[in-house]
Design an enzyme around this catalytic site. Structure first.
Site, PDB file in Angstrom:
ATOM      1  CG  HIS A   1      -2.062  -0.750   1.248  1.00  0.00           C
ATOM      2  ND1 HIS A   1      -3.272  -0.225   0.875  1.00  0.00           N
ATOM      3  CD2 HIS A   1      -2.278  -2.046   1.529  1.00  0.00           C
ATOM      4  CE1 HIS A   1      -4.189  -1.173   0.926  1.00  0.00           C
ATOM      5  NE2 HIS A   1      -3.616  -2.290   1.322  1.00  0.00           N
TER       6      HIS A   1
ATOM      7  CG  HIS B   1      -4.404   2.905   9.974  1.00  0.00           C
ATOM      8  ND1 HIS B   1      -3.978   4.185   9.739  1.00  0.00           N
ATOM      9  CD2 HIS B   1      -5.700   2.878   9.628  1.00  0.00           C
ATOM     10  CE1 HIS B   1      -4.976   4.897   9.249  1.00  0.00           C
ATOM     11  NE2 HIS B   1      -6.031   4.125   9.172  1.00  0.00           N
TER      12      HIS B   1
ATOM     13  CG  HIS C   1     -11.781   6.277  12.794  1.00  0.00           C
ATOM     14  ND1 HIS C   1     -11.966   6.136  11.437  1.00  0.00           N
ATOM     15  CD2 HIS C   1     -12.782   5.594  13.377  1.00  0.00           C
ATOM     16  CE1 HIS C   1     -13.032   5.382  11.215  1.00  0.00           C
ATOM     17  NE2 HIS C   1     -13.546   5.036  12.382  1.00  0.00           N
TER      18      HIS C   1
ATOM     19  CG  HIS D   1      -9.384   3.771  12.054  1.00  0.00           C
ATOM     20  ND1 HIS D   1      -8.445   4.428  12.791  1.00  0.00           N
ATOM     21  CD2 HIS D   1      -9.217   4.199  10.774  1.00  0.00           C
ATOM     22  CE1 HIS D   1      -7.743   5.235  12.017  1.00  0.00           C
ATOM     23  NE2 HIS D   1      -8.176   5.107  10.784  1.00  0.00           N
TER      24      HIS D   1
ATOM     25  CD  GLU E   1      -7.233   8.209   9.552  1.00  0.00           C
ATOM     26  OE1 GLU E   1      -8.173   7.589   9.033  1.00  0.00           O
ATOM     27  OE2 GLU E   1      -6.098   7.722   9.693  1.00  0.00           O
TER      28      GLU E   1
HETATM   29 FE   LIG Z   1      -7.455   5.725   8.854  1.00  0.00          FE
END
Ligand SMILES: [Fe+2]
Length: 445
Positions: free
Chosen positions: A299, A342, A372, A378, A348
């Protein structure tokens, strides 16, 4: 309405980001050289709008000169404005905000039953910092069903980045007019007067209000000169004015120090016949964003999708980033392709403009939101996790084909507005979406 439709559908724009634009609604209205009234054509007043301190280094210095029929100072004294339908919170205090690390999610706010314009449709979700210290941000959702009439709003606390999710916005500003549709964003900076009409009856969307400065395009580093948001795709209005006088008065709403003030004046605030400078509102179509991502395995972090950023004084750390998750190809091999689980030192806030977000099988709805906070765990829900690991295909897949999600990400940890926390739209069962994450642990693989 048809005439108005025409008026806003066929608007011209000037393209670029932070350019020094020059625009006049009457030929020859821009003075040639000096700003003295002796040199202003048509008897216009010259007025400067400074978006940065006078002595800010030239590269980051933003200001525009406005040539108007009457100067903006021609109004009655400001009065504190209060109304039972005013729902925004402007400063963080313990009476209106709470602190929680819990994962939060909201369903879409419902349309109001009574007429409510953009000013009265602001509903605060969370925020950090202070408009008095000129540092921090606030996140609001707006839901409105009435156009702003004979009034204008200016925000003396920060810039508004508006993300409409439902219904077009017809925006009159001192710099000209803009039409902003869902899928586009608009930035109305500190101090600019504007009024929002709603041609589609109801409108809902998200607002990132930043106290700390102005949005910039992120540096592209090793990506090179191309990719992400292209400078030439940002659109700024051309000069437009109305020479309107109203004895009943125009109302100027002025958001200042987290409170709403109002003042009356007899002339339209949209009386700027010409302007030039690099401090002006702009819009951007998120569908023009050119995503960049990993092409072999694993990623890239979501920062790869940053559209605009407000940097902090720490290198590489943003006060806020505006990040978009548009339709794109997912091609990584031997990779769990949805977003990873993560915990992030940034906080966020996510919203969904349309479609279904790739990390959630349900519950995250267009017009809804999630939060979050710093170090709160999350990731994908259990259904998405199980569906993904049971799929064997490693072929390229187009993800989010019908979806447009975004994130406001901040290095400042937000507190949550109590009215948002207690609202019926908050999904008290959000945590259940991870309860089905079973152990797949086996001593022998
Ligand atoms: Fe996130």
């Amino acid at each position: 309405m048809e005439k108005r439709e025409c008026e806003f559908e066929n608007l011209e724009y000037q393209r670029g980001f932070g350019n020094h634009f020059r625009s006049e609604a009457l030929q020859g209205a821009l003075p040639n050289g000096q700003n003295s009234p002796l040199h202003c054509p048509y008897g216009l007043y010259a007025e400067q709008l400074s978006g940065t301190a006078f002595t800010t280094p030239r590269k980051q210095n933003f200001r525009s000169w406005l040539y108007r029929i009457k100067p903006s100072v021609g109004h009655e004294p400001f009065q504190l404005y209060s109304s039972p339908s005013l729902n925004f919170a402007g400063v963080i205090d313990k009476d209106r905000f709470l602190t929680t690390p819990t994962q939060l999610r909201w369903k879409p706010l419902e349309c109001p039953e009574h007429p409510r314009d953009f000013v009265h449709g602001l509903f605060t979700m969370c925020g950090a910092g202070s408009p008095f210290l000129r540092h921090g941000y606030m996140i609001h959702i707006y839901v409105a069903n009435k156009s702003m009439e004979d009034c204008a709003l200016a925000n003396a606390d920060g810039d508004f980045l508006i993300v409409p999710q439902q219904g077009r916005l017809w925006i009159k500003t001192e710099f000209g007019k803009l039409q902003v549709c869902p899928g586009e964003i608009v930035v109305l900076q500190l101090g600019m007067r504007f009024a929002i009409e709603l041609p589609d009856a109801t409108s809902r969307g998200y607002i990132l209000e930043v106290f700390s400065g102005h949005f910039q395009l992120p540096d592209l580093g090793l990506i090179g000169a191309n990719g992400l948001a292209e400078v030439g795709e940002f659109e700024t209005p051309v000069a437009w004015f109305e020479n309107k006088h109203c004895e009943a008065g125009f109302t100027i709403f002025h958001k200042f120090g987290g409170q709403m003030f109002s003042a009356k004046q007899e002339h339209s605030p949209f009386n700027v016949v010409a302007w030039h400078g690099n401090y002006a509102p702009y819009k951007y179509d998120l569908r023009k964003f050119c995503p960049v991502n990993t092409v072999l395995f694993d990623h890239a972090d979501p920062s790869i999708n940053t559209v605009l950023t407000v940097p902090s004084e720490k290198p590489g750390v943003a006060v806020v980033d505006f990040v978009v998750f548009p339709p794109r190809w997912s091609v990584a091999e031997h990779t769990f392709r949805p977003p990873y689980f993560h915990r992030n030192c940034m906080s966020e806030f996510m919203g969904l403009i349309s479609g279904s977000y790739e990390a959630k099988a349900g519950g995250f709805l267009p017009g809804g939101a999630s939060l979050h906070c710093c170090m709160t765990p999350h990731g994908v829900d259990a259904t998405t996790y199980e569906n993904t690991i049971s799929a064997t295909s490693q072929e390229p897949v187009k993800v989010s084909t019908n979806a447009l999600a975004f994130m406001f990400e901040s290095s400042l940890t937000p507190q949550v507005a109590i009215s948002a926390y207690n609202s019926q739209q908050r999904d008290a069962e959000y945590h259940q979406c991870w309860s089905g994450l079973n152990s797949h642990f086996a001593l022998e693989s």
